[in-house]
Design an enzyme around this catalytic site. Sequence first.
Site, PDB file in Angstrom:
ATOM      1  N   GLU A 271      91.521  29.013 -23.141  1.00 20.61           N
ATOM      2  CA  GLU A 271      90.143  28.540 -23.132  1.00 20.61           C
ATOM      3  C   GLU A 271      89.778  27.619 -24.284  1.00 20.61           C
ATOM      4  O   GLU A 271      88.660  27.687 -24.814  1.00 20.61           O
ATOM      5  CB  GLU A 271      89.198  29.751 -23.137  1.00 20.61           C
ATOM      6  CG  GLU A 271      89.251  30.635 -24.376  1.00 20.61           C
ATOM      7  CD  GLU A 271      90.285  31.744 -24.389  1.00 20.61           C
ATOM      8  OE1 GLU A 271      90.167  32.643 -25.231  1.00 20.61           O
ATOM      9  OE2 GLU A 271      91.210  31.714 -23.550  1.00 20.61           O
ATOM     10  N   HIS A 295      87.830  32.123 -14.962  1.00 22.20           N
ATOM     11  CA  HIS A 295      88.024  32.921 -16.177  1.00 22.20           C
ATOM     12  C   HIS A 295      87.896  32.040 -17.430  1.00 22.20           C
ATOM     13  O   HIS A 295      87.169  32.380 -18.370  1.00 22.20           O
ATOM     14  CB  HIS A 295      89.402  33.588 -16.129  1.00 22.20           C
ATOM     15  CG  HIS A 295      89.658  34.508 -17.291  1.00 22.20           C
ATOM     16  ND1 HIS A 295      89.281  35.835 -17.280  1.00 22.20           N
ATOM     17  CD2 HIS A 295      90.235  34.291 -18.499  1.00 22.20           C
ATOM     18  CE1 HIS A 295      89.620  36.392 -18.438  1.00 22.20           C
ATOM     19  NE2 HIS A 295      90.206  35.474 -19.195  1.00 22.20           N
ATOM     20  N   GLU A 296      88.588  30.894 -17.413  1.00 22.46           N
ATOM     21  CA  GLU A 296      88.565  30.031 -18.612  1.00 22.46           C
ATOM     22  C   GLU A 296      87.177  29.418 -18.825  1.00 22.46           C
ATOM     23  O   GLU A 296      86.729  29.267 -19.962  1.00 22.46           O
ATOM     24  CB  GLU A 296      89.642  28.939 -18.510  1.00 22.46           C
ATOM     25  CG  GLU A 296      91.072  29.439 -18.300  1.00 22.46           C
ATOM     26  CD  GLU A 296      91.506  30.562 -19.227  1.00 22.46           C
ATOM     27  OE1 GLU A 296      90.965  30.675 -20.336  1.00 22.46           O
ATOM     28  OE2 GLU A 296      92.391  31.339 -18.838  1.00 22.46           O
ATOM     29  N   HIS A 299      84.951  31.893 -20.564  1.00 27.78           N
ATOM     30  CA  HIS A 299      85.201  32.009 -22.003  1.00 27.78           C
ATOM     31  C   HIS A 299      84.318  31.062 -22.820  1.00 27.78           C
ATOM     32  O   HIS A 299      84.148  31.271 -24.030  1.00 27.78           O
ATOM     33  CB  HIS A 299      86.668  31.699 -22.312  1.00 27.78           C
ATOM     34  CG  HIS A 299      87.549  32.909 -22.354  1.00 27.78           C
ATOM     35  ND1 HIS A 299      87.269  34.014 -23.141  1.00 27.78           N
ATOM     36  CD2 HIS A 299      88.717  33.197 -21.720  1.00 27.78           C
ATOM     37  CE1 HIS A 299      88.229  34.909 -22.989  1.00 27.78           C
ATOM     38  NE2 HIS A 299      89.112  34.451 -22.134  1.00 27.78           N
ATOM     39  N   GLU A 318      87.533  39.550 -23.732  1.00 26.76           N
ATOM     40  CA  GLU A 318      88.173  39.533 -22.409  1.00 26.76           C
ATOM     41  C   GLU A 318      87.469  40.378 -21.353  1.00 26.76           C
ATOM     42  O   GLU A 318      87.395  39.980 -20.197  1.00 26.76           O
ATOM     43  CB  GLU A 318      89.643  39.946 -22.532  1.00 26.76           C
ATOM     44  CG  GLU A 318      90.470  38.987 -23.380  1.00 26.76           C
ATOM     45  CD  GLU A 318      90.509  37.557 -22.839  1.00 26.76           C
ATOM     46  OE1 GLU A 318      90.068  37.310 -21.705  1.00 26.76           O
ATOM     47  OE2 GLU A 318      90.990  36.665 -23.572  1.00 26.76           O
ATOM     48  N   ASP A 375     101.434  39.654 -30.454  1.00 25.21           N
ATOM     49  CA  ASP A 375     102.142  39.163 -29.263  1.00 25.21           C
ATOM     50  C   ASP A 375     102.709  40.331 -28.452  1.00 25.21           C
ATOM     51  O   ASP A 375     102.757  40.288 -27.224  1.00 25.21           O
ATOM     52  CB  ASP A 375     103.288  38.218 -29.655  1.00 25.21           C
ATOM     53  CG  ASP A 375     102.770  36.901 -30.204  1.00 25.21           C
ATOM     54  OD1 ASP A 375     101.624  36.540 -29.879  1.00 25.21           O
ATOM     55  OD2 ASP A 375     103.505  36.251 -30.966  1.00 25.21           O
ATOM     56  N   TYR A 383      91.289  43.332 -20.948  1.00 25.57           N
ATOM     57  CA  TYR A 383      90.683  42.653 -19.800  1.00 25.57           C
ATOM     58  C   TYR A 383      90.115  43.678 -18.812  1.00 25.57           C
ATOM     59  O   TYR A 383      88.930  43.648 -18.474  1.00 25.57           O
ATOM     60  CB  TYR A 383      91.727  41.806 -19.067  1.00 25.57           C
ATOM     61  CG  TYR A 383      92.330  40.677 -19.843  1.00 25.57           C
ATOM     62  CD1 TYR A 383      91.996  39.352 -19.559  1.00 25.57           C
ATOM     63  CD2 TYR A 383      93.254  40.898 -20.860  1.00 25.57           C
ATOM     64  CE1 TYR A 383      92.563  38.291 -20.258  1.00 25.57           C
ATOM     65  CE2 TYR A 383      93.821  39.854 -21.573  1.00 25.57           C
ATOM     66  CZ  TYR A 383      93.476  38.551 -21.269  1.00 25.57           C
ATOM     67  OH  TYR A 383      94.027  37.507 -21.962  1.00 25.57           O
TER      68      TYR A 383
END
Length: 606
Positions: A271, A295-296, A299, A318, A375, A383
Amino acid sequence: MTSATDPCSFSSFSKCVTKHLNLTFHVDFDSHVLKAKVALTVEVLVDNFTSLTLDTKDLKVSKVTANGQAAKFTLGAKHSFMGTPLEITLPFDLSRGQHVIVEVTYETAPSASALQWLTPEQTAGKKHPYLFSQCQATHCRSMVPCQDTPAMKHTYYAQVSVPKELVAVMSALRDGEEPDPQDSSRIIYRFRQPVPMPCYLIAIVVGALESREIGPRSRVWSEKEFVDKAAYEFSETETMLKTAEGLAGPYVWGQYDILVLPPSFPYGGMENPCLTFATPTLLAGDRSLSSVIAHEISHSWTGNLVTNKTWEHFWLNEGHTVYLERMIGRSMESEQFRQFKAMGGWKDLQESVNTFGANNPLTNLVPNLNEVDLDEAFSSVPYEKGFSLLYHLEELMGGPEVFMGFVKSYIQLFSYSSITTEEWKHYLFTYFKNKVGILNKVDWNAWMYTPGMPPVKPQYDSTMADACIALCKRWVKTKEGDLGNFSEVDVKTLSTHQLIEFLSLLLQEEPLPLSHVKRMQEVSCSGVPSWLRLCVKSKWEDAVPMALKMATEQGRMKFTRPLFKEVYNFDKYHEEAVRVFIVHRAAMHPVTANLVAKDLKGWGQY
């Protein structure tokens, strides 16, 4: 008072805050480095201020100044994944409220985790190299010395020198271009981002890029080989933006462009303000295009405008974004569609909890991230557990319209700031002050700080899911002699979203007999990642080369990691999975390569 530290950053933001960055990048494709300078405008929060700490990772720092005067600096001990603190001592002391411009001259490492350098062969055009960045969550420090924490929001200005046959774009508004006065073979592109944002949203792309207008405030960017197809596929962008504005308030970032990256981009989307990154798998029949872009776009409000203060509160970014994305789906499709997507999300959450283990604290909605490599912590938990909590509250508070009123008000109140779960919860109780009795009955500890699945399972409308479940059951129960009863019509009645769900349900079952997957190929979908996983799971050897091809020709982790794992778990092809990974590792994004190596029990990490 919330904590002024971040377990994922060396920089304490209790003493000073970054207000603006001025970036100068010279992109060197020969040595795979950025030769760079950054001037940080820093506001002092305490008296007798004489030193500050910035986050760095594998940077070669050559000079530091403060207000133009030489400043002493030292690089601390290197941490395995957090990088190295850059300790700067000022040649003077400052008082609370004063500002200082700290300028750092440095070079990135060829192995910088935020940057992927592609050879011409790795691009669609095959003629020019390509560079793209991916800073979320804590990789900006390998590209820019900074206070690399989402608690810090600042504006930025940048000038980027690149070979003149290439184009640079950033997560900012384009501000002109000019020949590089130092080198006639290069061009300088300028950018400005007037809206304060966290540094994980700084993004840069350099390549043989073209663009097409797709709306009054949107362009699509990609290599010329994809640009017209991308313009066609993303033609609904303005409609989605307007729908989101109707739900969440005005879009404040000016431009909303989409950039389609080369195949090695590890995510479905990212995003970055003014320049959403999108995977090219969306142009190759991925079937989730509308959800990824919704979704993006979401954001732009939840994440970019209202941001989690530290990564423990990632669900604020999220969970709200998934909620808003599904509200856009509700407006553009139907409430049944929103319910169907929510059911799929619950299944994704179950899969993440199963992968981590139901007692793993990383499945907490608000996890402890001390000494955690983000990560490796990444999953669908923030989410989908986040969405489940918001959906549960929606049901308790009076339905989607009532709860969306809260979400919009929350966005307006906390715009341009970074917040914690406690601040969110306090506002929830303030907004619904007449329903505090109901809110007090919510088991907040179970939702927030307890691992595993949520304490409440929502009851979703299963209308759209029932057809997928019924078809899945038919395939599981049918005997080999009755396979002729299946035809193409069975699949043609499903929407693309239902088709993905049908395959996902089959993956949760015991492996189908080989006869079944061969018949399914004749009457169903073939070539999509979940289909190939199904074939490998059923030990269909013909599918193994196709699965490994798909795992290496694109680098979206959602597809690459499960495909490699499925082949690796097929005993006969265990070594082949490792061999193919080793051959292709250098072409993969650093984050993807590292995580696939761990999936393959540590192969290739040496």
